[in-house]
Design a protein around this motif. Sequence first.
Motif, PDB file in Angstrom:
ATOM      1  N   GLY A   1       0.841  -1.187   0.000  1.00 18.41           N
ATOM      2  CA  GLY A   1       0.000   0.000   0.000  1.00 18.41           C
ATOM      3  C   GLY A   1       0.880   1.242   0.000  1.00 18.41           C
ATOM      4  O   GLY A   1       2.039   1.201   0.420  1.00 18.41           O
ATOM      5  N   GLU A   2       0.339   2.355  -0.453  1.00 18.78           N
ATOM      6  CA  GLU A   2       1.178   3.539  -0.627  1.00 18.78           C
ATOM      7  C   GLU A   2       1.678   4.103   0.693  1.00 18.78           C
ATOM      8  O   GLU A   2       2.775   4.674   0.753  1.00 18.78           O
ATOM      9  N   GLY A   3       0.907   3.952   1.773  1.00 23.13           N
ATOM     10  CA  GLY A   3       1.374   4.426   3.070  1.00 23.13           C
ATOM     11  C   GLY A   3       2.625   3.690   3.519  1.00 23.13           C
ATOM     12  O   GLY A   3       3.629   4.305   3.908  1.00 23.13           O
ATOM     13  N   GLU A   4       2.594   2.363   3.465  1.00 22.90           N
ATOM     14  CA  GLU A   4       3.755   1.565   3.855  1.00 22.90           C
ATOM     15  C   GLU A   4       4.906   1.768   2.875  1.00 22.90           C
ATOM     16  O   GLU A   4       6.074   1.883   3.281  1.00 22.90           O
ATOM     17  N   ALA A   5       4.595   1.819   1.586  1.00 23.57           N
ATOM     18  CA  ALA A   5       5.637   2.014   0.580  1.00 23.57           C
ATOM     19  C   ALA A   5       6.363   3.340   0.799  1.00 23.57           C
ATOM     20  O   ALA A   5       7.597   3.406   0.696  1.00 23.57           O
TER      21      ALA A   5
ATOM     22  N   TRP B   1      17.680   6.163 -11.436  1.00 23.11           N
ATOM     23  CA  TRP B   1      16.868   5.276 -12.287  1.00 23.11           C
ATOM     24  C   TRP B   1      16.532   3.991 -11.536  1.00 23.11           C
ATOM     25  O   TRP B   1      15.378   3.539 -11.540  1.00 23.11           O
ATOM     26  N   SER B   2      17.530   3.389 -10.896  1.00 27.49           N
ATOM     27  CA  SER B   2      17.289   2.163 -10.130  1.00 27.49           C
ATOM     28  C   SER B   2      16.278   2.406  -9.012  1.00 27.49           C
ATOM     29  O   SER B   2      15.454   1.538  -8.709  1.00 27.49           O
ATOM     30  N   LEU B   3      16.312   3.584  -8.398  1.00 26.42           N
ATOM     31  CA  LEU B   3      15.325   3.924  -7.373  1.00 26.42           C
ATOM     32  C   LEU B   3      13.921   3.975  -7.981  1.00 26.42           C
ATOM     33  O   LEU B   3      12.946   3.577  -7.332  1.00 26.42           O
ATOM     34  N   GLY B   4      13.812   4.469  -9.218  1.00 27.49           N
ATOM     35  CA  GLY B   4      12.517   4.480  -9.889  1.00 27.49           C
ATOM     36  C   GLY B   4      11.989   3.074 -10.116  1.00 27.49           C
ATOM     37  O   GLY B   4      10.797   2.810  -9.934  1.00 27.49           O
ATOM     38  N   VAL B   5      12.872   2.153 -10.513  1.00 22.96           N
ATOM     39  CA  VAL B   5      12.476   0.754 -10.674  1.00 22.96           C
ATOM     40  C   VAL B   5      12.006   0.187  -9.335  1.00 22.96           C
ATOM     41  O   VAL B   5      10.999  -0.535  -9.257  1.00 22.96           O
ATOM     42  N   MET B   6      12.705   0.530  -8.271  1.00 16.43           N
ATOM     43  CA  MET B   6      12.339   0.034  -6.950  1.00 16.43           C
ATOM     44  C   MET B   6      10.974   0.557  -6.517  1.00 16.43           C
ATOM     45  O   MET B   6      10.138  -0.202  -6.014  1.00 16.43           O
ATOM     46  N   LEU B   7      10.728   1.857  -6.699  1.00 14.79           N
ATOM     47  CA  LEU B   7       9.437   2.432  -6.303  1.00 14.79           C
ATOM     48  C   LEU B   7       8.303   1.804  -7.101  1.00 14.79           C
ATOM     49  O   LEU B   7       7.256   1.445  -6.538  1.00 14.79           O
ATOM     50  N   TYR B   8       8.485   1.686  -8.404  1.00 19.56           N
ATOM     51  CA  TYR B   8       7.458   1.049  -9.241  1.00 19.56           C
ATOM     52  C   TYR B   8       7.152  -0.359  -8.735  1.00 19.56           C
ATOM     53  O   TYR B   8       5.985  -0.758  -8.611  1.00 19.56           O
ATOM     54  N   THR B   9       8.196  -1.110  -8.423  1.00 17.64           N
ATOM     55  CA  THR B   9       8.028  -2.496  -7.988  1.00 17.64           C
ATOM     56  C   THR B   9       7.313  -2.570  -6.643  1.00 17.64           C
ATOM     57  O   THR B   9       6.471  -3.454  -6.423  1.00 17.64           O
ATOM     58  N   LEU B  10       7.620  -1.646  -5.736  1.00 15.54           N
ATOM     59  CA  LEU B  10       6.928  -1.612  -4.439  1.00 15.54           C
ATOM     60  C   LEU B  10       5.427  -1.415  -4.624  1.00 15.54           C
ATOM     61  O   LEU B  10       4.611  -2.074  -3.970  1.00 15.54           O
ATOM     62  N   LEU B  11       5.053  -0.500  -5.514  1.00 15.49           N
ATOM     63  CA  LEU B  11       3.645  -0.115  -5.658  1.00 15.49           C
ATOM     64  C   LEU B  11       2.865  -1.021  -6.595  1.00 15.49           C
ATOM     65  O   LEU B  11       1.635  -1.136  -6.466  1.00 15.49           O
ATOM     66  N   VAL B  12       3.541  -1.663  -7.527  1.00 18.08           N
ATOM     67  CA  VAL B  12       2.849  -2.446  -8.557  1.00 18.08           C
ATOM     68  C   VAL B  12       3.047  -3.946  -8.350  1.00 18.08           C
ATOM     69  O   VAL B  12       2.184  -4.751  -8.701  1.00 18.08           O
ATOM     70  N   GLY B  13       4.174  -4.347  -7.772  1.00 22.53           N
ATOM     71  CA  GLY B  13       4.425  -5.767  -7.544  1.00 22.53           C
ATOM     72  C   GLY B  13       5.090  -6.462  -8.706  1.00 22.53           C
ATOM     73  O   GLY B  13       5.223  -7.683  -8.709  1.00 22.53           O
ATOM     74  N   ARG B  14       5.514  -5.717  -9.698  1.00 19.72           N
ATOM     75  CA  ARG B  14       6.270  -6.274 -10.819  1.00 19.72           C
ATOM     76  C   ARG B  14       7.224  -5.199 -11.314  1.00 19.72           C
ATOM     77  O   ARG B  14       7.049  -4.013 -11.029  1.00 19.72           O
ATOM     78  N   TYR B  15       8.244  -5.617 -12.064  1.00 18.21           N
ATOM     79  CA  TYR B  15       9.194  -4.651 -12.592  1.00 18.21           C
ATOM     80  C   TYR B  15       8.563  -3.840 -13.725  1.00 18.21           C
ATOM     81  O   TYR B  15       7.726  -4.347 -14.477  1.00 18.21           O
TER      82      TYR B  15
END
Length: 358
Positions: free
Chosen positions: A164-168, A254-268
Amino acid sequence: MSVCPMVANLQRESRLGALRLAACRASSKRLESDEPPAKCPRLTESPPDSGFLPSPGSPQPASPHGTSSHPQGPTCIGNYLLLPTGDREHVCRALNLHTGRELQCKIFPLKHYQKKIESYTHLPWHPNIMGIVEVIQGDSKAYVFFEKDFGDMHSYVRSCKRLGEGEAARLFRQIINAVSHCHRSSVILGDLKLRKFVFADKERTQLRLESLEDAHIMKENDDSLSDKHGCPAYVSPEILNTTGTYSGRSADVWSLGVMLYTLLVGRYPFHDSDPSALFSKIRRGQYCIPDHVSPKARCLIRSLLRKEPSERLTAEEILLHPWFEAASNPGCADQDTSSNDQLVPDVPQNCDDIDSFC
């Protein structure tokens, strides 16, 4: 009756110069010999699993020479009982025989270990970066002790599917704090990925950057890099496209962007079983953000995953983004998603390195 024979002639060595490593200063000791002592008796009870022990059936990486680089069974080094984890080469659980304290031990060739821990000694202490507790030197190996962890972020996201966005936001802020601290201290992290961030507590609220072995220390604030190894899912387009140097700070973002996307979406954001196809997707920089992601989170993701490195936010600027405040509001409730493609894969502990992106 002692648990195991102690290694003779343990001598204290002067502390490693200007080590600014952990909340308590790390000590360095010298062993007369680091040949494996006699095996300790088989333990009738092992400490509870704290994230170091592999689950049944987990793959075990093979040593390039056919034998493991660390002891095959429980052995003693100084005051510590070393217990191989089975799933991480060069890494053992370490139990202090006097206090019962559990640590993590990384084993390096003696002639290379100072280079491996250089970034730890260079960085001022930070709560979101793992610090060295103690170093014991043998004749051929160095045993570097760290605080134990309670699992890594990659595994956690897999178990939750997505956050969830709060935990993320709470966890991602800690990730950014660590990266921002490194960048301010002239350290580029390079191979950034979720697996390098581990939990420091059982409640999984406190994160620490677990590994600095792949980091680069900048000279005169020049972050130009030419190194091209890393985890394919996290690599930036300029690393794939350039034959010269690139900005290490921007590649980290850029790698941080991949990490944030993965946290919120559950896939790369970029994923394909074929490396050539994966790299083609990354070069194009085209990805889809699901509808359940909030507008402010979309804005932040797009501010990080930009093809042009100079257009990305810096690590310090990320902390100022309004998403962090908005995500703490009840309006950012987690929603379900039916999409299951490209879920974060269950891969071995160490992502394959790439020497060349051809």
